[in-house]
Design an enzyme around this catalytic site. Structure first.
Site, PDB file in Angstrom:
ATOM      1  N   ASP A 272       0.857  -1.133  -0.188  1.00 26.52           N
ATOM      2  CA  ASP A 272       0.162  -0.049   0.046  1.00 26.52           C
ATOM      3  C   ASP A 272       1.107   1.163  -0.127  1.00 26.52           C
ATOM      4  OD1 ASP A 272      -2.146  -1.596   0.290  1.00 26.52           O
ATOM      5  OD2 ASP A 272      -2.585  -0.998   2.308  1.00 26.52           O
ATOM      6  N   ASP A 438     -13.604  -3.966  -1.273  1.00 25.23           N
ATOM      7  CA  ASP A 438     -13.256  -3.446  -0.141  1.00 25.23           C
ATOM      8  C   ASP A 438     -14.533  -3.623   0.895  1.00 25.23           C
ATOM      9  OD1 ASP A 438     -10.591  -2.686  -0.330  1.00 25.23           O
ATOM     10  OD2 ASP A 438     -11.538  -0.724  -1.385  1.00 25.23           O
TER      11      ASP A 438
HETATM   12  O1  1PR Z   1     -10.506   2.977  -5.244  1.00 27.04           O
HETATM   13  O2  1PR Z   1      -9.661   2.452  -7.689  1.00 27.04           O
HETATM   14  O3  1PR Z   1      -8.659   4.303  -6.333  1.00 27.04           O
HETATM   15  O4  1PR Z   1      -8.341   1.975  -5.402  1.00 27.04           O
HETATM   16  C1  1PR Z   1      -7.910   2.534  -4.356  1.00 27.04           C
HETATM   17  C2  1PR Z   1      -7.298   0.958  -3.830  1.00 27.04           C
HETATM   18  O5  1PR Z   1      -6.577   1.051  -2.594  1.00 27.04           O
HETATM   19  C3  1PR Z   1      -8.285  -0.170  -3.615  1.00 27.04           C
HETATM   20  O6  1PR Z   1      -7.518  -1.534  -3.996  1.00 27.04           O
HETATM   21  C4  1PR Z   1      -8.441  -0.204  -1.957  1.00 27.04           C
HETATM   22  O7  1PR Z   1      -8.485  -1.567  -1.424  1.00 27.04           O
HETATM   23  C5  1PR Z   1      -6.905   0.485  -1.471  1.00 27.04           C
HETATM   24  N1  1PR Z   1      -6.915   1.179  -0.122  1.00 27.04           N
HETATM   25  C6  1PR Z   1      -7.674   2.493  -0.092  1.00 27.04           C
HETATM   26  N2  1PR Z   1      -7.216   2.792   0.939  1.00 27.04           N
HETATM   27  C7  1PR Z   1      -6.708   2.015   1.733  1.00 27.04           C
HETATM   28  C8  1PR Z   1      -6.294   1.904   2.961  1.00 27.04           C
HETATM   29  O8  1PR Z   1      -5.474   0.914   3.819  1.00 27.04           O
HETATM   30  N3  1PR Z   1      -6.216   2.996   3.759  1.00 27.04           N
HETATM   31  N4  1PR Z   1      -5.813  -0.222   1.037  1.00 27.04           N
HETATM   32  C9  1PR Z   1      -6.600   0.839   0.970  1.00 27.04           C
HETATM   33  C10 1PR Z   1      -6.314  -1.542   0.902  1.00 27.04           C
HETATM   34  C11 1PR Z   1      -6.092  -3.492   1.941  1.00 27.04           C
HETATM   35  C12 1PR Z   1      -4.925  -4.111   1.217  1.00 27.04           C
HETATM   36  C13 1PR Z   1      -3.782  -4.957   2.125  1.00 27.04           C
HETATM   37  C14 1PR Z   1      -4.521  -6.123   2.787  1.00 27.04           C
HETATM   38  C15 1PR Z   1      -3.678  -7.235   3.517  1.00 27.04           C
HETATM   39  N5  1PR Z   1      -5.766  -2.077   2.105  1.00 27.04           N
HETATM   40  O9  1PR Z   1      -4.377  -3.623   0.378  1.00 27.04           O
HETATM   41  O10 1PR Z   1      -2.847  -5.095   1.740  1.00 27.04           O
HETATM   42  O11 1PR Z   1      -5.486  -5.980   3.646  1.00 27.04           O
HETATM   43  O12 1PR Z   1      -3.308  -6.590   4.800  1.00 27.04           O
HETATM   44  P1  1PR Z   1      -2.606  -7.304   5.876  1.00 27.04           P
HETATM   45  O13 1PR Z   1      -2.019  -8.654   5.206  1.00 27.04           O
HETATM   46  O14 1PR Z   1      -1.746  -6.465   6.861  1.00 27.04           O
HETATM   47  O15 1PR Z   1      -4.103  -7.663   6.555  1.00 27.04           O
HETATM   48  P2  1PR Z   1      -9.376   2.986  -6.094  1.00 27.04           P
END
Ligand code: 1PR
Length: 600
Positions: A272, A438
């Site tokens: 991320d 999500d």
């Molecule tokens: O909406 O097309 O611009 O895409 C945004 C992207 O960014 C989406 O894929 C969304 O899931 C991701 N995203 C947005 N905000 C966050 C955040 O964390 N604040 N991250 C985010 C999503 C989830 C995974 C993470 C897994 C595994 N994070 O990326 O890597 O949950 O984590 P873990 O193994 O530590 O539990 P758009």
């Protein structure tokens, strides 16, 4: 370089060819791009990395007046190496574009994988198409002249395709004892109960269905062997009298080939990425999507910094990650394409990381400060040219499905052909479009006798889990009921749409894979949400990457034992070195889960 044969690469602009160019440079070779037919006359070795769709490849060759010169090049006996569509183009035709002829160098036709398969995992009788991931290969026959094989039997390679060439092609049923494809079949691979041709080789013609430039060290070794071989070593023919002998040989080896590895489960490392308060691009990691440390006296914690994106991607490549995913998690702040820092990240990573790269965040219509508008298709194209293999769409996918369902509810045609998913799938193939979901659990008050009627959805009854949840439901959740609500903008905004509606909607629009997160489990280390994963996996026929919650190696074996997903993704445990990626693979191997097991 001077005494080496002149190497050319043929590109028709359909996807990521940068990785192949990077691999060749990494191996210490130079090449030229084919610009027109005269280059094909000058070429002494030719690589054709076909990406996208068969029909698009053939019409692009025709439109650029390269079709006939390419045929002549191949017939001249000079070495040719076709990758993916570059291999399929050698055949006479493909069901992917029935009205468009192939080069006709190799007999037979390309057809689609059959998703109905008794050997499909999870007892559903359905296997995912595209066939996506790392798989073994088996040599079809030993060369009677003792020429060295270009592909080694014990290696695994990265495949991504929905169409394939069969050795037992129905075209040849009239002469099963003397199959005209036999001399060309170099290796075969298996997907479910289907055996397909994974490489072809006859004389100067060589082709791989898989992507050597995305297959880590094994792929680089294969490219090196082909680059090092002389034209004489890459030539040779089969006596027509031997065709029936080779056909028989291939049939007889069937049981040996069955023992070899088929598709393995993929382990994906996810980064991320966002800029911190100092303006540096960092890999961060949230808990339930909150990426800041606990608030200080001024009320705002720092963005967690777990390293630099390119450095971490290199580390995971060396630790044998099967894929790497970069998510630009602040994309909703509208960064202009012209100075999108993620492009640079992908470009640098692709120079040394030779496994598939997915990029997500901000794949949507954007505008530069001067007002120039770039469509989602253009944004995706910029990432493919930078070296990405897939783009991942989040928020825009939710909006697209909501609008599709609304149109359908009004009795109109749901699909317009104008959404980012549809346009990118059309231009670059479904396999290049991932949708990142999500979802959040929404618990229901089951003490209210009318609770089922109060589940809020606009379109269809949404799925409610509860007493009838799978065996994986944790004790503290038994007796509860909940549904999975979709969110956008990194979990900040909930939408009135259920996860199944979204998953099925994006499949219909043309997505080729689902990246399934869980806002509740993200960063928790409690394990994957198996209820959610089973629900989604059973409702679509495209591959699913399960994400969020991995805390120990056992969570991965549990995931693959209890769901039919193709891949497991983790972030926090890898970044913090709590669980090395290699340990996950070693554990899965011990538990008899097929994994690629590369090491560098
Ligand atoms: O909406 O097309 O611009 O895409 C945004 C992207 O960014 C989406 O894929 C969304 O899931 C991701 N995203 C947005 N905000 C966050 C955040 O964390 N604040 N991250 C985010 C999503 C989830 C995974 C993470 C897994 C595994 N994070 O990326 O890597 O949950 O984590 P873990 O193994 O530590 O539990 P758009």
């Amino acid at each position: 370089q001077a005494d080496r044969p002149k190497l050319y690469l043929l590109d028709y602009g359909a996807g990521n060819v940068r990785s192949l160019a990077n691999s060749i440079h990494k191996l210490g070779y130079d090449f030229e791009w084919v610009k027109d037919a005269s280059d094909l006359e000058k070429a002494e070795k030719l690589l054709f990395p076909g990406v996208g769709a068969f029909g698009h490849a053939m019409t692009s060759l025709k439109d650029t007046n390269l079709l006939e010169p390419l045929r002549q090049y191949i017939r001249s006996g000079k070495p040719y190496f076709g990758i993916c569509i570059g291999m399929q183009a050698l055949f006479e035709a493909s069901d992917e574009s029935p009205d468009i002829a192939g080069l006709g160098i190799v007999p037979g036709k390309i057809s689609k994988f059959n998703p109905h398969d008794p050997k499909a995992e999870g007892g559903t009788g359905l296997k995912s198409v595209p066939h996506m991931g790392w798989s073994g290969v088996s040599r079809a026959w030993e060369d009677p002249e003792g020429r060295k094989s270009l592909v080694l039997d014990d290696e695994v390679f990265y495949f991504v395709h929905s169409f394939r060439a069969l050795f037992r092609d129905s075209t040849f049923t009239e002469s099963p004892e003397s199959n005209p494809l036999a001399p060309y079949v170099h290796t075969l691979s298996r997907y479910g109960s289907e055996e397909f041709i994974s490489t072809i080789r006859l004389g100067n013609v060589f082709g791989t269905q898989f992507h050597p430039e995305k297959s880590g060290p094994a792929g680089l070794d294969l490219l090196r062997r082909w680059l090092e071989a002389s034209a004489e070593e890459l030539s040779g023919s089969v006596d027509p009298a031997d065709v029936s002998k080779l056909t028989k040989w291939i049939y007889e080896q069937d049981s040996q080939r069955r023992k070899r590895r088929g598709l393995t489960k993929r382990i994906v490392a996810c980064l991320d990425v966002r800029s911190n308060d100092q303006g540096d691009l960092v890999v961060t990691k949230g808990d339930q999507y909150d990426v800041r440390e606990k608030a200080d006296d001024e009320g705002k914690g720092d963005v967690r910094n777990l390293g630099k994106p390119v450095d971490l991607s290199r580390r995971y490549y060396h630790e044998s990650a099967d894929e790497i995913c970069f998510l630009n998690i602040t994309s909703f702040r509208n960064s202009a394409l012209q100075d999108q820092p993620m492009l640079k990240v992908v470009e640098s990573a692709a120079e040394t990381v030779f496994v598939p790269l997915t990029v997500g965040g901000g794949i949507k219509d954007t505008a530069d400060p001067d007002g120039t508008v770039h469509s989602a298709l253009e944004v995706a194209g910029a990432y493919f040219r930078a070296g990405a293999d897939k783009v991942s769409i989040g928020s825009e996918a939710v909006i697209a499905v909501e609008e599709m369902l609304e149109r359908e509810a009004r009795g109109e045609k749901g699909m317009t052909g104008k959404t980012g998913i549809e346009m990118i799938a059309q231009g670059y193939g479904s396999q290049a479009v991932v949708v990142s979901i999500d979802p959040k659990r929404v618990y229901l008050d089951t003490s209210d006798p009318d609770w089922q009627a109060k589940v809020p959805t606009r379109h269809l009854p949404c799925v409610v889990l509860g007493d009838h949840a799978t065996s994986s439901t944790r004790e503290e959740e038994r007796g509860k009921a909940w549904w999975y609500q979709c969110t956008i903008r990194g979990g900040r905004e909930v939408r009135d749409i259920d996860v199944i509606q979204l998953a099925q909607g994006v499949e219909k629009l043309g997505a080729g894979e689902i990246l399934l997160n869980s806002v509740d489990r993200d960063g928790s280390g409690k394990g994957f949400d198996l209820d959610l994963i089973n629900l989604v996996k059973k409702s679509v026929s495209i591959p699913v990457v399960a994400s969020s919650g991995a805390g120990k190696v056992e969570h991965f074996s549990e995931l693959f034992r209890e769901t039919g997903v193709e891949a497991g993704l983790a972030a926090g445990i890898f970044h913090r070195r709590e669980v090395p990626l290699d340990d996950v693979k070693a554990h899965l191997k011990k538990e008899n889960v097929p994994v690629s097991g590369r090491s560098h």
